[in-house]
Design a protein around this motif. Structure first.
Motif, PDB file in Angstrom:
ATOM      1  N   LEU A  44       0.724  -1.432  -0.029  1.00  0.00           N
ATOM      2  CA  LEU A  44      -0.038   0.093  -0.019  1.00  0.00           C
ATOM      3  C   LEU A  44       0.722   1.281  -0.154  1.00  0.00           C
ATOM      4  O   LEU A  44       0.218   2.405  -0.011  1.00  0.00           O
ATOM      5  CB  LEU A  44      -0.995  -0.115   1.288  1.00  0.00           C
ATOM      6  N   ASP A  45       2.128   1.300   0.293  1.00  0.00           N
ATOM      7  CA  ASP A  45       3.260   2.396  -0.052  1.00  0.00           C
ATOM      8  C   ASP A  45       3.329   2.770  -1.315  1.00  0.00           C
ATOM      9  O   ASP A  45       3.797   1.925  -2.327  1.00  0.00           O
ATOM     10  CB  ASP A  45       4.322   2.034   0.695  1.00  0.00           C
ATOM     11  N   PRO A  46       2.997   3.967  -1.576  1.00  0.00           N
ATOM     12  CA  PRO A  46       3.151   4.516  -3.171  1.00  0.00           C
ATOM     13  C   PRO A  46       4.580   4.340  -3.446  1.00  0.00           C
ATOM     14  O   PRO A  46       4.648   4.192  -4.745  1.00  0.00           O
ATOM     15  CB  PRO A  46       2.600   5.791  -2.962  1.00  0.00           C
ATOM     16  N   HIS A  47       5.533   4.133  -2.746  1.00  0.00           N
ATOM     17  CA  HIS A  47       6.753   4.019  -3.359  1.00  0.00           C
ATOM     18  C   HIS A  47       7.162   2.538  -3.648  1.00  0.00           C
ATOM     19  O   HIS A  47       8.013   2.071  -4.356  1.00  0.00           O
ATOM     20  CB  HIS A  47       7.999   4.207  -2.081  1.00  0.00           C
ATOM     21  N   ALA A  48       6.193   1.541  -3.462  1.00  0.00           N
ATOM     22  CA  ALA A  48       6.133   0.110  -3.850  1.00  0.00           C
ATOM     23  C   ALA A  48       7.356  -0.652  -3.499  1.00  0.00           C
ATOM     24  O   ALA A  48       7.717  -1.447  -4.452  1.00  0.00           O
ATOM     25  CB  ALA A  48       5.725  -0.034  -5.284  1.00  0.00           C
ATOM     26  N   ASP A  49       8.147  -0.204  -2.593  1.00  0.00           N
ATOM     27  CA  ASP A  49       9.318  -1.225  -2.130  1.00  0.00           C
ATOM     28  C   ASP A  49       9.265  -2.482  -2.029  1.00  0.00           C
ATOM     29  O   ASP A  49      10.147  -3.415  -2.409  1.00  0.00           O
ATOM     30  CB  ASP A  49      10.192  -0.414  -1.156  1.00  0.00           C
ATOM     31  N   ALA A  50       8.260  -2.801  -1.283  1.00  0.00           N
ATOM     32  CA  ALA A  50       7.958  -4.148  -1.093  1.00  0.00           C
ATOM     33  C   ALA A  50       7.650  -4.958  -2.310  1.00  0.00           C
ATOM     34  O   ALA A  50       8.300  -6.061  -2.538  1.00  0.00           O
ATOM     35  CB  ALA A  50       6.395  -4.256   0.001  1.00  0.00           C
ATOM     36  N   SER A  51       6.994  -4.528  -3.311  1.00  0.00           N
ATOM     37  CA  SER A  51       6.668  -5.126  -4.783  1.00  0.00           C
ATOM     38  C   SER A  51       8.143  -5.252  -5.391  1.00  0.00           C
ATOM     39  O   SER A  51       8.445  -6.399  -5.753  1.00  0.00           O
ATOM     40  CB  SER A  51       5.944  -4.238  -5.543  1.00  0.00           C
ATOM     41  N   THR A  52       9.041  -4.437  -5.084  1.00  0.00           N
ATOM     42  CA  THR A  52      10.389  -4.543  -5.872  1.00  0.00           C
ATOM     43  C   THR A  52      11.316  -5.738  -5.077  1.00  0.00           C
ATOM     44  O   THR A  52      11.553  -6.626  -5.652  1.00  0.00           O
ATOM     45  CB  THR A  52      11.230  -3.291  -5.655  1.00  0.00           C
ATOM     46  N   ALA A  53      11.014  -5.667  -3.606  1.00  0.00           N
ATOM     47  CA  ALA A  53      11.899  -6.723  -2.774  1.00  0.00           C
ATOM     48  C   ALA A  53      11.304  -7.974  -3.211  1.00  0.00           C
ATOM     49  O   ALA A  53      11.984  -9.046  -2.886  1.00  0.00           O
ATOM     50  CB  ALA A  53      11.707  -6.372  -1.551  1.00  0.00           C
ATOM     51  N   LEU A  54      10.129  -8.315  -3.368  1.00  0.00           N
ATOM     52  CA  LEU A  54       9.410  -9.455  -3.606  1.00  0.00           C
ATOM     53  C   LEU A  54       9.504 -10.006  -4.961  1.00  0.00           C
ATOM     54  O   LEU A  54       8.823 -11.031  -5.377  1.00  0.00           O
ATOM     55  CB  LEU A  54       8.197  -9.496  -3.083  1.00  0.00           C
ATOM     56  N   GLY A  55      10.223  -9.464  -5.797  1.00  0.00           N
ATOM     57  CA  GLY A  55      10.409  -9.828  -7.253  1.00  0.00           C
ATOM     58  C   GLY A  55       9.005  -9.910  -7.887  1.00  0.00           C
ATOM     59  O   GLY A  55       9.044 -10.850  -8.723  1.00  0.00           O
ATOM     60  N   VAL A  56       8.297  -9.039  -7.905  1.00  0.00           N
ATOM     61  CA  VAL A  56       7.088  -8.795  -8.735  1.00  0.00           C
ATOM     62  C   VAL A  56       7.316  -8.405 -10.044  1.00  0.00           C
ATOM     63  O   VAL A  56       7.961  -7.662 -10.518  1.00  0.00           O
ATOM     64  CB  VAL A  56       6.041  -7.931  -7.970  1.00  0.00           C
ATOM     65  N   ARG A  57       6.592  -9.350 -10.928  1.00  0.00           N
ATOM     66  CA  ARG A  57       6.572  -8.979 -12.439  1.00  0.00           C
ATOM     67  C   ARG A  57       5.325  -8.990 -13.041  1.00  0.00           C
ATOM     68  O   ARG A  57       5.049  -9.941 -13.756  1.00  0.00           O
ATOM     69  CB  ARG A  57       7.578 -10.099 -13.079  1.00  0.00           C
ATOM     70  N   PRO A  58       4.523  -7.670 -12.962  1.00  0.00           N
ATOM     71  CA  PRO A  58       2.997  -7.880 -13.261  1.00  0.00           C
ATOM     72  C   PRO A  58       3.290  -7.959 -15.029  1.00  0.00           C
ATOM     73  O   PRO A  58       4.217  -7.621 -15.607  1.00  0.00           O
ATOM     74  CB  PRO A  58       2.762  -6.659 -12.686  1.00  0.00           C
ATOM     75  N   ASP A  59       1.910  -8.508 -15.321  1.00  0.00           N
ATOM     76  CA  ASP A  59       1.746  -8.695 -16.852  1.00  0.00           C
ATOM     77  C   ASP A  59       0.664  -7.705 -16.926  1.00  0.00           C
ATOM     78  O   ASP A  59       0.736  -6.316 -17.041  1.00  0.00           O
ATOM     79  CB  ASP A  59       1.472  -9.989 -17.093  1.00  0.00           C
ATOM     80  N   GLU A  60      -0.663  -8.085 -17.091  1.00  0.00           N
ATOM     81  CA  GLU A  60      -1.830  -7.162 -17.248  1.00  0.00           C
ATOM     82  C   GLU A  60      -2.651  -6.773 -16.054  1.00  0.00           C
ATOM     83  O   GLU A  60      -3.589  -6.100 -16.091  1.00  0.00           O
ATOM     84  CB  GLU A  60      -2.611  -7.691 -18.538  1.00  0.00           C
ATOM     85  N   GLN A  61      -2.248  -7.373 -14.850  1.00  0.00           N
ATOM     86  CA  GLN A  61      -2.775  -7.174 -13.675  1.00  0.00           C
ATOM     87  C   GLN A  61      -3.029  -5.679 -13.415  1.00  0.00           C
ATOM     88  O   GLN A  61      -2.283  -4.967 -13.460  1.00  0.00           O
ATOM     89  CB  GLN A  61      -2.308  -7.933 -12.508  1.00  0.00           C
ATOM     90  N   LEU A  62      -3.917  -5.416 -12.537  1.00  0.00           N
ATOM     91  CA  LEU A  62      -4.046  -4.208 -11.767  1.00  0.00           C
ATOM     92  C   LEU A  62      -3.430  -3.883 -10.685  1.00  0.00           C
ATOM     93  O   LEU A  62      -3.255  -4.989  -9.602  1.00  0.00           O
ATOM     94  CB  LEU A  62      -5.719  -4.000 -11.464  1.00  0.00           C
ATOM     95  N   ASP A  63      -2.573  -2.757 -10.336  1.00  0.00           N
ATOM     96  CA  ASP A  63      -2.138  -2.564  -9.132  1.00  0.00           C
ATOM     97  C   ASP A  63      -3.192  -2.257  -8.200  1.00  0.00           C
ATOM     98  O   ASP A  63      -4.088  -2.214  -8.263  1.00  0.00           O
ATOM     99  CB  ASP A  63      -1.007  -1.318  -9.322  1.00  0.00           C
ATOM    100  N   ILE A  64      -2.697  -2.266  -6.668  1.00  0.00           N
ATOM    101  CA  ILE A  64      -3.649  -2.237  -5.646  1.00  0.00           C
ATOM    102  C   ILE A  64      -4.505  -0.885  -5.661  1.00  0.00           C
ATOM    103  O   ILE A  64      -5.358  -0.636  -5.307  1.00  0.00           O
ATOM    104  CB  ILE A  64      -2.783  -2.230  -4.223  1.00  0.00           C
TER     105      ILE A  64
END
Length: 288
Positions: A38-58
């Motif tokens: 939920l942090d606009p900086h999205a650091d957790a997403s980076t650390a968790l190795g997220v590679r989205p395709d066509e999905q919606l962000d939170i």
């Protein structure tokens, strides 16, 4: 399902590091887990190795929460490739490990305002109505008490606070405890403080030793055990988008064991009402 917000009103205390450390422990234990960034900086997403395709962000799911299909828009963490479906002691709880991410983006910043009404505060709750397949939901909150954090608290069963053993961080934690108490009274009577994580503790620092003793006096049983020591290679671990449980070296192994214990306390420990913290004053260093 337990929904836990990881919060701090002071930035730079390692809130996201604690979130990802707990996520690593949950993955190692085979606990189906969702991390909501939920942090606009999205650091957790980076650390968790997220590679989205066509999905919606939170953020975009929050825009239309009743139409958003959470299951269609979560992204598996890149950490899954490091896991083998077994816990660290060899017992398997799930044939396929589950660590999904509702990934973050700057778009969520439109909700990080102090004037959100009750309807807006329920947006995340509506999104998480589709999260029934998870045993644990970890919400990485921004370091503020604006709309996003209050939205997370509305959707949560518990709030875990992260603090460094320093004067300003301890003072901020005391203010946050008071904020939680007021928020419970007005918006979320079922919310409880899960406890306070002392993070980035330097064992050789007299200041940190003093502040830890102060926190024990102020917060009592709300100060969770174990404390998390400062780890020199944490930035490297996060930069590699790697779970601490699968990082080589004794220091990572020690950190992994600490997060295992912390997760167990979080999952099985009861919350407290936090009333006692509201009457405590933070002492300055000159009062020693």
């Amino acid at each position: 399902m337990q929904v836990v917000s990881i919060s701090s009103l002071k930035g730079g205390v390692g809130k996201t590091s604690v979130t990802t450390g707990l996520a690593s422990a949950a993955l190692a234990a085979g606990i189906p887990t969702l991390v909501v960034d939920l942090d606009p900086h999205a650091d957790a997403s980076t650390a968790l190795g997220v590679r989205p395709d066509e999905q919606l962000d939170i953020g975009r799911m929050l825009k239309s929460p009743r139409r958003a299909r959470l299951a269609d828009n979560v992204v598996p963490s890149g950490w899954i490739e490091h896991a083998n479906g077994s816990s660290r002691n060899g017992s398997s709880r799930s044939s396929v490990p589950v660590l999904d991410v509702a990934f973050g983006s700057a778009y969520t910043g439109i909700y990080d305002r102090p004037d959100l009404g009750r309807r807006d505060l329920r947006r995340l709750s509506a999104v998480l109505a589709g999260a029934g397949d998870y045993e644990l939901v970890l919400i990485d909150c921004p370091p503020s008490l604006n709309g996003l954090t209050r939205m997370a608290w509305t959707a949560s069963d518990k709030v875990t606070l992260v603090a460094e053993p320093g004067l300003f961080s301890v003072a901020g934690t005391e203010r946050t405890m008071r904020a939680i108490q007021l928020f419970r009274q007005e918006f979320a009577p079922g919310l409880s403080p899960a406890g306070i994580v002392a993070n980035r503790v330097r064992t050789g620092s007299s200041e940190h030793s003093f502040r830890l003793a102060e926190m024990e006096s102020m917060f009592g049983e709300l100060l969770l055990s174990p404390h998390i020591p400062e780890q020199a290679n944490w930035q490297q671990i996060q930069g590699a988008a790697h779970p601490v449980h699968h990082w080589p070296g004794e220091s990572a192994k020690t950190a992994a064991a600490l997060f295992d214990s912390l997760l167990a306390n979080l999952m099985h420990g009861g919350g407290a009402n936090g009333d006692a913290a509201s009457s405590v004053r933070v002492r300055s260093r000159s009062q020693r």
